[in-house]
Design a protein around this motif. Sequence first.
Motif, PDB file in Angstrom:
ATOM      1  N   GLU A 175       0.857  -1.176  -0.166  1.00  0.00           N
ATOM      2  CA  GLU A 175      -0.007   0.009  -0.108  1.00  0.00           C
ATOM      3  C   GLU A 175       0.920   1.315  -0.178  1.00  0.00           C
ATOM      4  OE1 GLU A 175      -0.101  -2.383   1.948  1.00  0.00           O
ATOM      5  OE2 GLU A 175      -1.990  -3.369   2.010  1.00  0.00           O
TER       6      GLU A 175
ATOM      7  N   VAL B  52       0.636   4.277  -1.747  1.00  0.00           N
ATOM      8  CA  VAL B  52      -0.444   5.353  -1.969  1.00  0.00           C
ATOM      9  C   VAL B  52      -1.656   5.290  -0.735  1.00  0.00           C
ATOM     10  CG1 VAL B  52      -1.704   6.707  -3.747  1.00  0.00           C
ATOM     11  CG2 VAL B  52       0.391   5.511  -4.417  1.00  0.00           C
ATOM     12  N   TYR B  53      -1.858   6.484  -0.252  1.00  0.00           N
ATOM     13  CA  TYR B  53      -2.993   6.706   0.398  1.00  0.00           C
ATOM     14  C   TYR B  53      -3.807   7.551  -0.399  1.00  0.00           C
ATOM     15  CZ  TYR B  53      -5.595   6.869   4.817  1.00  0.00           C
ATOM     16  OH  TYR B  53      -6.705   6.986   5.709  1.00  0.00           O
ATOM     17  N   ASN B  54      -5.030   7.096  -0.785  1.00  0.00           N
ATOM     18  CA  ASN B  54      -5.957   7.837  -1.540  1.00  0.00           C
ATOM     19  C   ASN B  54      -6.678   8.842  -0.757  1.00  0.00           C
ATOM     20  OD1 ASN B  54      -5.524   6.265  -3.878  1.00  0.00           O
ATOM     21  ND2 ASN B  54      -7.118   4.671  -3.186  1.00  0.00           N
ATOM     22  N   PRO B  55      -7.032   9.957  -1.584  1.00  0.00           N
ATOM     23  CA  PRO B  55      -7.372  11.111  -0.830  1.00  0.00           C
ATOM     24  C   PRO B  55      -8.983  10.862  -0.135  1.00  0.00           C
ATOM     25  CG  PRO B  55      -7.636  11.546  -3.224  1.00  0.00           C
ATOM     26  CD  PRO B  55      -6.811  10.297  -2.942  1.00  0.00           C
ATOM     27  N   VAL B  56      -9.337  11.471   0.816  1.00  0.00           N
ATOM     28  CA  VAL B  56     -10.652  11.296   1.305  1.00  0.00           C
ATOM     29  C   VAL B  56     -11.475  12.529   1.623  1.00  0.00           C
ATOM     30  CG1 VAL B  56     -12.068  10.319   3.389  1.00  0.00           C
ATOM     31  CG2 VAL B  56      -9.893   9.253   2.662  1.00  0.00           C
TER      32      VAL B  56
ATOM     33  N   LEU C  26     -10.952  14.852  -4.862  1.00  0.00           N
ATOM     34  CA  LEU C  26      -9.717  14.627  -5.439  1.00  0.00           C
ATOM     35  C   LEU C  26      -8.677  15.059  -4.661  1.00  0.00           C
ATOM     36  CD1 LEU C  26     -10.223  15.771  -9.361  1.00  0.00           C
ATOM     37  CD2 LEU C  26     -10.437  13.429  -8.020  1.00  0.00           C
ATOM     38  N   GLY C  27      -8.833  15.229  -3.377  1.00  0.00           N
ATOM     39  CA  GLY C  27      -7.870  15.733  -2.572  1.00  0.00           C
ATOM     40  C   GLY C  27      -7.292  17.082  -2.379  1.00  0.00           C
TER      41      GLY C  27
ATOM     42  N   LEU D 274      -4.169  13.203  -0.913  1.00  0.00           N
ATOM     43  CA  LEU D 274      -3.334  12.351  -1.523  1.00  0.00           C
ATOM     44  C   LEU D 274      -1.949  12.139  -0.625  1.00  0.00           C
ATOM     45  CD1 LEU D 274      -3.116  10.062  -3.895  1.00  0.00           C
ATOM     46  CD2 LEU D 274      -1.973  12.063  -5.021  1.00  0.00           C
TER      47      LEU D 274
ATOM     48  N   TYR E 137       2.383   7.863   5.833  1.00  0.00           N
ATOM     49  CA  TYR E 137       2.430   8.537   4.267  1.00  0.00           C
ATOM     50  C   TYR E 137       2.795   9.980   4.816  1.00  0.00           C
ATOM     51  CZ  TYR E 137      -0.102   4.429   3.053  1.00  0.00           C
ATOM     52  OH  TYR E 137      -0.319   2.952   2.747  1.00  0.00           O
TER      53      TYR E 137
ATOM     54  N   ASN F  79       1.021  12.517   3.975  1.00  0.00           N
ATOM     55  CA  ASN F  79      -0.056  13.364   4.298  1.00  0.00           C
ATOM     56  C   ASN F  79      -0.186  13.238   5.899  1.00  0.00           C
ATOM     57  OD1 ASN F  79      -1.152  10.607   4.298  1.00  0.00           O
ATOM     58  ND2 ASN F  79      -2.613  11.227   2.894  1.00  0.00           N
TER      59      ASN F  79
END
Length: 455
Positions: free
Chosen positions: A157, A159-163, A207-208, A337, A355, A357
Amino acid sequence: MSLLGSMTTAISGLAAQARALGHVSDNVANSQTVGFKRTDTNFTNWLTRSNLRVNLPGSVEARPDYTNTVQGTIEQVENPLAMAIAGQGFFSVAQSRGGSGADVIFDDRQMFTRAGDFAMDRDGYMVNGSGYYLEGWTMLATGQPDRTTLAPIRISELVYNPVPTSSIDLAANLPSNVDAVAAIPAAAPWAPTEDPVSSVIQIYDALGNQQQVTLDWWRLDTDTWRLRITPENDTTNPADGRFVDVRFGGQIAAGPPVVTAAPGTISSITMRANTTGTTPAPTETGDNAFLGFTVDYGYGNQEVQINLGGFGVPTGLTMYAGTEYSVRDLSQDGVPLGAYNGVTVRENGDVAVNYDNGQTRIVARVPVVAFNDPDKLQKLDGQAYLRTVESGEARVTDASTNGVGKLVTNSVERSNVDIAAEFSKLILAQRAYTSNTRIVTASDEMLQDTINMKR
């Protein structure tokens, strides 16, 4: 018979001391090997014949005496993935039989080790210096480990996708010692002409991207404040704006029984334009006080809820004495992101991926494996072991529970070899070996004298 028996016994002594010397040699050679457990020597006597009248010489056998339960020195290292077990227990590991990446083929046998010098290889697996792959429990969607299956831990894992933001927490005090506005607008756009007290928070879209939301407050009367919510770059941009009135003190619910909020705490929330409120209506103190609004940054509707604490309790938003608007907490749950920034192991065994972020994701948990008799495990290359019938079944459990030791992170367990003790054993083995050679020599000379009797 006695002379030949004496020579045979001395020869078995030579073999036993030679084997003991081999144990010492192995221990000294591995005195700096991570997780190595020394092998002591247990001498066993085998009788030929022994009673009250006669005792014939027998033999001696040197058997290995394993010390898997003896703790080695724990040493702190710079490797963030290194671990040591303080107490009883082993790491569960697997051995590769070929392949790479997600297609690595692992040996079906479950192996165990105390060598915790793990590091990440090119495929993202945690591998120790001897090439064994660390096994652990994977994490379920609930955030709890799946304790039914052990598998090699792999960090994939990256990449931490945006929330997108869905919730904002506001804890602040609206000052009770300021004047109310001169005129209260009775219709849209609802905003008084006086300057408000304001706070700004950054939220995230789908999209962050970072977006700004401004919260403006006006005091309408003794107990009521009006809030305007202004999200920048919102494509909906309602003409009436987003307004809500918050009342402090007084009746929360008509009852019966009647429920009343203490002075300075929220008693009601009235939606004015383009906002949604508490559903169902509050019936007692402590019920969640919140309001919501909808924005669209070009990727569809995004629902955002502002949590103001509870009705009738002094948490979240209050109105107490003061002349300044003071914000104690203004936070949100959105995440931009994130890219992989490293991995660490916590003391409870959780493998946490970090990550850039500021977020962390738990991908696995490292258990500790215990045995009834660890000294009966079968030794393998690279400080690894296999379960045997004599060692008992493997008990896989969380660290620091059920009699197993705790995990010490950023550390490794050194060999439990004591060089001074090994050299003492070396001297004893050497002297005993020499003494047995003297027995062989003496027996040979006595046999020669016996042969010479007929001359």
